[in-house]
Design an enzyme around this catalytic site. Sequence first.
Site, PDB file in Angstrom:
ATOM      1  N   ASP A   8      47.951  41.034  40.791  1.00 37.98           N
ATOM      2  CA  ASP A   8      48.788  40.179  41.633  1.00 37.98           C
ATOM      3  C   ASP A   8      49.187  38.996  40.751  1.00 37.98           C
ATOM      4  O   ASP A   8      48.401  38.077  40.555  1.00 37.98           O
ATOM      5  CB  ASP A   8      48.011  39.704  42.860  1.00 37.98           C
ATOM      6  CG  ASP A   8      48.826  38.751  43.718  1.00 37.98           C
ATOM      7  OD1 ASP A   8      50.023  39.016  43.930  1.00 37.98           O
ATOM      8  OD2 ASP A   8      48.265  37.728  44.168  1.00 37.98           O
ATOM      9  N   GLU A  67      52.304  44.022  41.341  1.00 34.95           N
ATOM     10  CA  GLU A  67      53.241  43.695  42.415  1.00 34.95           C
ATOM     11  C   GLU A  67      54.570  43.246  41.825  1.00 34.95           C
ATOM     12  O   GLU A  67      54.612  42.523  40.831  1.00 34.95           O
ATOM     13  CB  GLU A  67      52.662  42.589  43.303  1.00 34.95           C
ATOM     14  CG  GLU A  67      53.506  42.306  44.521  1.00 34.95           C
ATOM     15  CD  GLU A  67      52.870  41.310  45.473  1.00 34.95           C
ATOM     16  OE1 GLU A  67      53.605  40.779  46.316  1.00 34.95           O
ATOM     17  OE2 GLU A  67      51.649  41.063  45.381  1.00 34.95           O
ATOM     18  N   ASP A 139      44.004  36.032  46.162  1.00 33.98           N
ATOM     19  CA  ASP A 139      44.686  36.652  45.021  1.00 33.98           C
ATOM     20  C   ASP A 139      43.970  37.919  44.559  1.00 33.98           C
ATOM     21  O   ASP A 139      44.612  38.904  44.191  1.00 33.98           O
ATOM     22  CB  ASP A 139      44.811  35.654  43.862  1.00 33.98           C
ATOM     23  CG  ASP A 139      45.709  34.482  44.217  1.00 33.98           C
ATOM     24  OD1 ASP A 139      46.892  34.715  44.511  1.00 33.98           O
ATOM     25  OD2 ASP A 139      45.220  33.335  44.202  1.00 33.98           O
TER      26      ASP A 139
END
Length: 173
Positions: A8, A67, A139
């Site tokens: 992420d 992502e 996160d």
Amino acid sequence: MAIILGIDPGSRITGYGVIQRAGRQQQYLGSGCIRMQGDALAPRLQQIFDGVSQLILQYKPDMFAIEQVFMAKNPDSALKLGQARGAAIVAASNQGLDVAEYSARQIKQSVVGNGNAQKSQVQHMVTFILKLPGTPQADAADALAVALCHSHTNENLIKMSGQVKKTVRGRLR
């Protein structure tokens, strides 16, 4: 068996999550955050590159997923996020890993079953699916969700390719 590293990305905090998939089972191997020091962007990008490179050496993943950039309200934030992603992607590519990319909507749909899920719902499902004793940081949970999404997507692709191989004259065999 496959080890999947999910990322992420962020220019200040980059989350990571590592899972192992054996058949349909997913097992938690590790997660956390790479926290960048300093204000200058170039050294922070170097820290992301070095941190992801170290994770790859430590966990020896077979697969890498990250992502995609979302549309931020602030164009400067979107650019910095794109650069942070680039540093992580180059680290993976440098180690010979193929890179899979997923939108936030795809990740939420895969893990929660709702592409508009809230962050707390993602954290809850990651904790539930991986049978974690506690809720991971936001996160890290997002990075684990990226890894789970790739695991689910990869499993479905394998199933589909198996069906294609079993099709003879328009019939499944």
